[in-house]
Design an enzyme around this catalytic site. Structure first.
Site, short mmCIF file in Angstrom:
data_model
loop_
_atom_site.label_atom_id
_atom_site.label_comp_id
_atom_site.label_asym_id
_atom_site.label_seq_id
_atom_site.Cartn_x
_atom_site.Cartn_y
_atom_site.Cartn_z
N LEU A 123 0.77 -1.31 0.19
CA LEU A 123 -0.17 -0.07 0.01
C LEU A 123 0.91 1.17 -0.06
O LEU A 123 0.64 2.11 -0.89
CB LEU A 123 -1.04 0.16 1.14
N THR A 178 7.16 -2.93 -1.27
CA THR A 178 8.33 -3.49 -1.38
C THR A 178 9.31 -2.50 -2.02
O THR A 178 9.04 -1.95 -2.93
CB THR A 178 8.49 -4.89 -2.44
N ASN A 192 -3.40 -6.58 -9.49
CA ASN A 192 -2.50 -5.71 -9.53
C ASN A 192 -0.89 -6.06 -10.24
O ASN A 192 -0.76 -7.34 -10.35
CB ASN A 192 -1.71 -4.91 -8.23
N GLY A 220 4.53 -4.01 -10.26
CA GLY A 220 6.14 -4.30 -10.68
C GLY A 220 7.16 -3.50 -9.63
O GLY A 220 8.01 -3.06 -10.33
N PHE A 221 7.02 -3.55 -8.39
CA PHE A 221 7.86 -2.84 -7.41
C PHE A 221 8.36 -1.69 -8.07
O PHE A 221 9.31 -1.24 -8.02
CB PHE A 221 9.14 -3.91 -7.37
N SER A 269 6.32 -11.90 -5.38
CA SER A 269 5.50 -11.09 -6.17
C SER A 269 5.52 -11.77 -7.75
O SER A 269 6.48 -12.32 -8.11
CB SER A 269 6.12 -9.84 -6.38
N ASN A 283 4.78 -10.18 -10.21
CA ASN A 283 5.28 -9.10 -11.09
C ASN A 283 6.43 -8.67 -11.49
O ASN A 283 6.76 -7.73 -11.94
CB ASN A 283 4.24 -7.91 -10.73
N THR A 284 7.44 -9.33 -11.00
CA THR A 284 8.85 -9.21 -11.41
C THR A 284 9.46 -10.65 -12.07
O THR A 284 9.27 -11.53 -11.48
CB THR A 284 9.69 -9.06 -10.08
N LYS A 337 8.16 -13.84 2.79
CA LYS A 337 6.85 -13.72 2.02
C LYS A 337 6.75 -14.70 0.96
O LYS A 337 7.65 -14.62 -0.17
CB LYS A 337 6.72 -12.42 1.74
N ASN A 361 1.28 -13.95 -0.26
CA ASN A 361 1.09 -12.80 -1.50
C ASN A 361 -0.02 -13.20 -2.40
O ASN A 361 -1.02 -13.79 -2.06
CB ASN A 361 2.67 -12.78 -2.37
N GLY A 384 -7.27 -11.97 1.55
CA GLY A 384 -8.51 -12.07 1.67
C GLY A 384 -9.33 -11.89 2.94
O GLY A 384 -10.48 -12.36 3.04
#
Length: 344
Positions: free
Chosen positions: A67, A89, A114, A117-118, A182, A184-185, A224, A253, A304
């Site tokens: 966030l 992150t 989302n 991508g950090f 993540s 997204n990386t 994580k 995650n 969730g």
């Protein structure tokens, strides 16, 4: 049931904006509200201290990382009554993240996708923001600092990025989270593999002990992990955590699965799915970890949680503490107290 809270009145306005614009509007507004003392009007949880990883948490409900990636809004977020705040992150160097649009709401499923991508301003700016916050200066609260790797760092050199960030954030953290989950990386989740994880945790543990000696203060390390892992992977991760004496694990995650949102608008967008659809997958991993770890190291449950009963179920699955993120988007600040009350 209609939501008659202040957030219930504001939410339609926020949801009329695209998700990232709403995010970028809400956090500065929250910071201003906290500075003006307006957040005192939000009902806060009663003190319900828990000691986990040797740290005293005022209550067991925390904010999940993601966030506030740059630590620019710590004081505003702390005013909502969380027992702990996790930011990041963060990566060694600043990076813009993925092209926009990169956040999508799926209101029918109480979900968010989302692919940020950090995106962050780099670890030096991050540390400056932490140092400037009243929350950090007062030493009254628990602050988790979440670290990752730059997009353009080859996966075989990932440990260098984590070690660099650990060195930078260590003096300012209550605990440090190593984010290897993540979606997204590119290739990041490879680090959850047995040999890769072994090598990474070995180096991080060595650095942690050296830094503890240097700073005369032991800062716990948590890992994580993703919800998209099978029973064997859960066993391998638990084994590695125990062997390397890592202090805690955050489960989980976001998920890359779309089974729970098939057919909904935006369901086919790439990225990590969070919110209600990840609840059961996250609980499955928490239960699996608890079976392997017992009481040897604590689990922080995230994924969730949209109600007090969800928070309770996460603890019943084996979590010692819980974290919120997407639930705040749908339920607002009242969710913090509701979850804390359910766990008291």
């Amino acid at each position: 049931m209609p939501d008659n809270s202040l957030y219930g009145l504001v939410r339609p306005l926020l949801f009329s904006l695209d998700a990232e614009s709403a995010h970028n509007l809400t956090l500065p507004a929250l910071r201003r509200a906290a500075a003006l003392g307006l957040t005192k009007l939000i009902a806060k949880p009663a003190d319900d201290p828990r000691t986990v990883m040797g740290i005293r948490f005022a209550n067991p409900v925390g904010l999940a990382a993601g966030l506030d990636k740059d630590g620019a809004y710590i004081d505003g977020l702390a005013a909502l009554g969380f027992g702990f705040i996790e930011i990041g992150t963060v990566t060694p160097r600043a990076q813009p993240g993925n092209p926009k649009p990169r956040i999508f709401r799926l209101p029918a499923a109480h979900a968010v996708i989302n692919r940020m991508g950090f995106n962050n301003g780099g670890v030096d700016a991050f540390v400056t923001n932490v140092q400037a916050s009243r929350f950090y200066q007062s030493k009254q609260g628990v602050l988790g600092l979440n670290i990752g790797k730059n997009l353009d760092t080859p996966i075989e050199r990932a440990a260098d990025d984590y070690l660099y960030c650990l060195e930078k954030v260590y003096p300012y953290a209550s605990y440090v989270t190593v984010n290897i989950s993540s979606p997204n990386t590119k290739n990041l989740r490879q680090l959850q593999g047995a040999s890769e994880l072994d090598a990474l945790l070995s180096q991080l543990k060595e650095a942690q002990l050296r830094l503890a000696d240097q700073h005369k203060r032991y800062v716990p390390l948590t890992l994580k992990i993703a919800p998209d892992i099978d029973t064997e992977q859960i066993k391998n991760i638990a084994d590695a955590l125990l062997r390397h004496k890592i202090d805690g694990v955050i489960a989980t995650n976001t998920t890359i699965s779309r089974d729970a949102v098939t057919g909904l608008q935006h369901a086919e967008e790439t990225g990590g799915l969070s919110g209600a659809p990840v609840f059961e997958a996250s609980n499955r991993v928490v239960r699996g970890l608890k079976a392997e770890l017992g009481d040897a190291l604590p689990i922080i449950g995230v994924g969730g949680i949209l109600s007090g009963s969800n928070a309770k179920a996460k603890v019943q699955a084996g979590a010692a503490l819980v974290q919120l993120y997407s639930g705040l988007i749908y339920r607002g600040p009242a969710l913090v107290k509701e979850c804390a009350d359910a766990l008291r």
